[in-house]
Design an enzyme around this catalytic site. Structure first.
Site, PDB file in Angstrom:
ATOM      1  N   HIS A 247       1.002  -1.307   0.080  1.00  0.00           N
ATOM      2  CA  HIS A 247       0.096   0.093  -0.026  1.00  0.00           C
ATOM      3  C   HIS A 247       0.886   1.382   0.124  1.00  0.00           C
ATOM      4  O   HIS A 247       2.060   1.380   0.534  1.00  0.00           O
ATOM      5  CB  HIS A 247      -0.878   0.134   1.238  1.00  0.00           C
TER       6      HIS A 247
ATOM      7  N   ASP B  77      -7.816  -5.799   0.084  1.00  0.00           N
ATOM      8  CA  ASP B  77      -8.164  -6.685  -1.001  1.00  0.00           C
ATOM      9  C   ASP B  77      -8.037  -8.139  -0.809  1.00  0.00           C
ATOM     10  O   ASP B  77      -8.144  -8.969  -1.690  1.00  0.00           O
ATOM     11  CB  ASP B  77      -7.488  -6.246  -2.353  1.00  0.00           C
TER      12      ASP B  77
HETATM   13  N1  CMC Z   1       4.004  -7.922  -4.512  1.00  0.00           N
HETATM   14  C1  CMC Z   1       5.311  -7.831  -4.651  1.00  0.00           C
HETATM   15  N2  CMC Z   1       6.148  -6.693  -4.547  1.00  0.00           N
HETATM   16  C2  CMC Z   1       5.600  -5.691  -4.359  1.00  0.00           C
HETATM   17  C3  CMC Z   1       4.229  -5.508  -4.138  1.00  0.00           C
HETATM   18  C4  CMC Z   1       3.434  -6.787  -4.060  1.00  0.00           C
HETATM   19  N3  CMC Z   1       2.135  -6.632  -3.911  1.00  0.00           N
HETATM   20  N4  CMC Z   1       3.786  -4.146  -3.753  1.00  0.00           N
HETATM   21  C5  CMC Z   1       4.746  -3.546  -3.980  1.00  0.00           C
HETATM   22  N5  CMC Z   1       6.062  -4.386  -4.216  1.00  0.00           N
HETATM   23  C6  CMC Z   1       7.414  -3.825  -4.458  1.00  0.00           C
HETATM   24  C7  CMC Z   1       7.645  -3.139  -6.085  1.00  0.00           C
HETATM   25  O1  CMC Z   1       7.721  -4.288  -6.934  1.00  0.00           O
HETATM   26  C8  CMC Z   1       8.759  -2.296  -5.738  1.00  0.00           C
HETATM   27  O2  CMC Z   1       9.794  -3.065  -5.883  1.00  0.00           O
HETATM   28  P1  CMC Z   1      11.162  -2.513  -6.536  1.00  0.00           P
HETATM   29  O3  CMC Z   1      11.791  -1.468  -5.451  1.00  0.00           O
HETATM   30  O4  CMC Z   1      12.024  -3.600  -6.186  1.00  0.00           O
HETATM   31  O5  CMC Z   1      10.784  -2.042  -7.812  1.00  0.00           O
HETATM   32  C9  CMC Z   1       8.453  -2.065  -4.369  1.00  0.00           C
HETATM   33  O6  CMC Z   1       7.722  -2.961  -3.654  1.00  0.00           O
HETATM   34  C10 CMC Z   1       8.069  -0.534  -4.438  1.00  0.00           C
HETATM   35  O7  CMC Z   1       6.411  -0.622  -5.211  1.00  0.00           O
HETATM   36  P2  CMC Z   1       5.888   0.721  -5.597  1.00  0.00           P
HETATM   37  O8  CMC Z   1       4.653   0.203  -6.842  1.00  0.00           O
HETATM   38  O9  CMC Z   1       6.794   1.790  -6.174  1.00  0.00           O
HETATM   39  O10 CMC Z   1       5.215   1.157  -4.311  1.00  0.00           O
HETATM   40  P3  CMC Z   1       3.837   1.824  -4.108  1.00  0.00           P
HETATM   41  O11 CMC Z   1       3.836   2.511  -2.672  1.00  0.00           O
HETATM   42  O12 CMC Z   1       3.542   2.795  -5.192  1.00  0.00           O
HETATM   43  O13 CMC Z   1       2.970   0.588  -4.293  1.00  0.00           O
HETATM   44  C11 CMC Z   1       0.982  -0.548  -4.551  1.00  0.00           C
HETATM   45  C12 CMC Z   1       1.643   0.727  -3.801  1.00  0.00           C
HETATM   46  C13 CMC Z   1      -0.459  -0.677  -3.928  1.00  0.00           C
HETATM   47  C14 CMC Z   1       0.637   0.250  -5.950  1.00  0.00           C
HETATM   48  C15 CMC Z   1       1.664  -1.927  -4.556  1.00  0.00           C
HETATM   49  O14 CMC Z   1       2.018  -2.330  -3.383  1.00  0.00           O
HETATM   50  C16 CMC Z   1       0.912  -2.904  -5.473  1.00  0.00           C
HETATM   51  O15 CMC Z   1       1.185  -2.775  -6.646  1.00  0.00           O
HETATM   52  N6  CMC Z   1       0.312  -3.803  -4.897  1.00  0.00           N
HETATM   53  C17 CMC Z   1      -0.347  -4.570  -5.492  1.00  0.00           C
HETATM   54  C18 CMC Z   1      -1.775  -4.183  -5.957  1.00  0.00           C
HETATM   55  C19 CMC Z   1      -2.730  -3.965  -4.799  1.00  0.00           C
HETATM   56  O16 CMC Z   1      -3.025  -4.898  -4.056  1.00  0.00           O
HETATM   57  N7  CMC Z   1      -3.549  -2.760  -4.765  1.00  0.00           N
HETATM   58  C20 CMC Z   1      -4.304  -2.606  -3.890  1.00  0.00           C
HETATM   59  C21 CMC Z   1      -4.214  -1.529  -2.748  1.00  0.00           C
HETATM   60  S1  CMC Z   1      -4.959  -1.371  -1.362  1.00  0.00           S
HETATM   61  C22 CMC Z   1      -6.847  -1.018  -2.025  1.00  0.00           C
HETATM   62  C23 CMC Z   1      -6.901   0.006  -3.084  1.00  0.00           C
HETATM   63  O17 CMC Z   1      -6.239   1.296  -3.037  1.00  0.00           O
HETATM   64  O18 CMC Z   1      -7.688  -0.135  -3.735  1.00  0.00           O
END
Ligand code: CMC
Length: 383
Positions: A263, A320
């Site tokens: 998140h 989720d």
């Molecule tokens: N599984 C594996 N690795 C992950 C995940 C995950 N679920 N989430 C983040 N990472 C890793 C990502 O690959 C990255 O690694 P690196 O630095 O090596 O490239 C690092 O963590 C940072 O990720 P980011 O996308 O730059 O960070 P963010 O703060 O923008 O991420 C997020 C937030 C929600 C987009 C991300 O955690 C994600 O893609 N999660 C999976 C999708 C998900 O479950 N979304 C629902 C969010 S909660 C409900 C809602 O908002 O609707």
């Protein structure tokens, strides 16, 4: 003196865009408050109708205020014939989120107040949207299952009526309870991507239907609301609990994201996920073989992900992850998860829009230009 390079906050990470008294997300402590009330207390004691009132009006209603609000919601449940026909001709073949987005956008065509930007009209439209979006999602599901339109039943609560319009029968408590819980837990979450895009559209002084249509389009993506569907699909792909560790290890080795984890704000366990997991565990032997198997996969996945990415990377279960097995226990099909999320989040979107309009400022960020300047135009035949 050369201009200093601006700091670019990709994804608006850590940027505050406005002030708000609607919702506090404490990403360090893993706490969530709707208008100051902890989400656990709200989930335990409140109804979705009361939550919607709280978000919109900023206080818990007195009995007569809630009764009047519920009566207004009930009066708005039915759908215009044109919307029913649009759903009927598209629901079976199209993505339910596309049908929902189109239906909500089209609602403005049936609303004489669509262009009235007074606060009073916007509150009436908010009530209309909360009520009708739930009916739209139910009707999409109904037509996907081969059924026809079910007229709303004014004797039922908001989420009971949703299930009634979806299934054509009054829900049993074991169906209604989880759906009501999900309605409450997904109602609001501060300036998440879909709420922000709602505000961006509304900040141009466009209308509420346009703003909410933007929100729905934004919620659809798998990094946001679409993650609940992806998480359950992953559990079905895993199939047997004994495959969980292999699947996740391979996915992570291949740099894949595990949906339902991570998140932008929570760097610890999402409190909504705790409530949902608690409900799932409370089902125990009362649930079907399918739900028990999905629960086992989810628990093994959760354990492994926390070991690998929890403390070390701040990637924990979010709202989720456990939602899928809970929806399955209520007989909700996977493709309706994100539309249901929208039908719940509509309260939050509208509450934010009403608040933002009370002191509106056009949202217009900057970008740092990295291209060339001063190029000479070359006629097409000379390029
Ligand atoms: N599984 C594996 N690795 C992950 C995940 C995950 N679920 N989430 C983040 N990472 C890793 C990502 O690959 C990255 O690694 P690196 O630095 O090596 O490239 C690092 O963590 C940072 O990720 P980011 O996308 O730059 O960070 P963010 O703060 O923008 O991420 C997020 C937030 C929600 C987009 C991300 O955690 C994600 O893609 N999660 C999976 C999708 C998900 O479950 N979304 C629902 C969010 S909660 C409900 C809602 O908002 O609707």
């Amino acid at each position: 003196m050369a201009d200093e390079a601006p700091i670019v906050h990709k994804g608006l990470d850590s940027v505050y865009v406005t002030e708000s008294s609607i919702c506090k997300v404490d990403g360090t402590e893993g706490k969530l408050y709707y208008r100051g009330y902890p989400i656990e207390e709200i989930a335990e004691n409140s109804s979705y109708e009361e939550v919607a009132y709280l978000l919109i009006y900023g206080k818990l209603p007195k009995r007569n205020e809630l009764d009047s609000f519920i009566a207004q919601l009930k009066a708005e449940r039915d759908l215009p014939q044109g919307i029913i026909e649009m759903i009927a001709s598209n629901a079976a073949k199209a993505d339910p989120m596309d049908v929902l987005r189109t239906a909500v956008s089209s609602l403005s065509l049936y609303d004489n107040e669509a262009a009235d930007s007074s606060k009073e009209a916007n509150i009436r439209k908010t009530i209309r949207l909360i009520s009708k979006m739930s009916s739209i999602v139910a009707t999409i599901g109904r037509y996907r299952n081969g059924g026809g339109y079910v007229s709303p039943d004014a004797k039922l609560s908001h989420s009971e009526n949703f299930l009634y319009m979806l299934n054509g029968a009054k829900p049993a408590p074991e169906q209604h309870k989880p759906v009501e819980m999900m309605f409450i837990l997904q109602a609001e979450h501060s300036s998440n991507a879909s709420t922000f895009s709602t505000l961006v559209t509304g900040s141009t002084l466009s209308d509420l239907y346009s703003a909410v249509t933007s929100g729905i389009g934004t919620l659809k993506g798998p990094l946001h609301g679409g993650a609940d569907e992806e998480a359950l699909r992953m559990m079905y792909t895993i199939g047997d609990p004994s495959n969980t560790e292999n699947y996740i290890n391979e996915a992570l080795a291949g740099k894949k994201r595990i949906m339902g984890f991570g998140h932008r704000v929570y760097k610890t366990y999402d409190p909504r996920a705790r409530v949902i997991k608690g409900y799932l565990l409370s089902l125990q032997s009362n649930s079907s073989e399918e739900v028990r198997r999905l629960t086992e996969i989810a628990l093994r996945g959760e354990k492994l992900m926390i070991e690998k990415l929890g403390q070390s990377h701040g990637i924990w279960p979010n709202v989720d992850f456990f939602a899928g097995p809970v929806y399955v226990s209520a007989g909700i099909k996977v493709e309706l998860f994100t539309p249901l999320f929208a039908a719940s989040r509509i309260s939050g979107w509208c509450a934010h829009m009403l608040e933002y309009w009370s002191d509106n400022k056009l949202i217009r960020p900057l970008e740092q230009y990295t291209g060339q300047i001063g190029l000479k135009y070359v006629p097409i035949d000379k390029r």
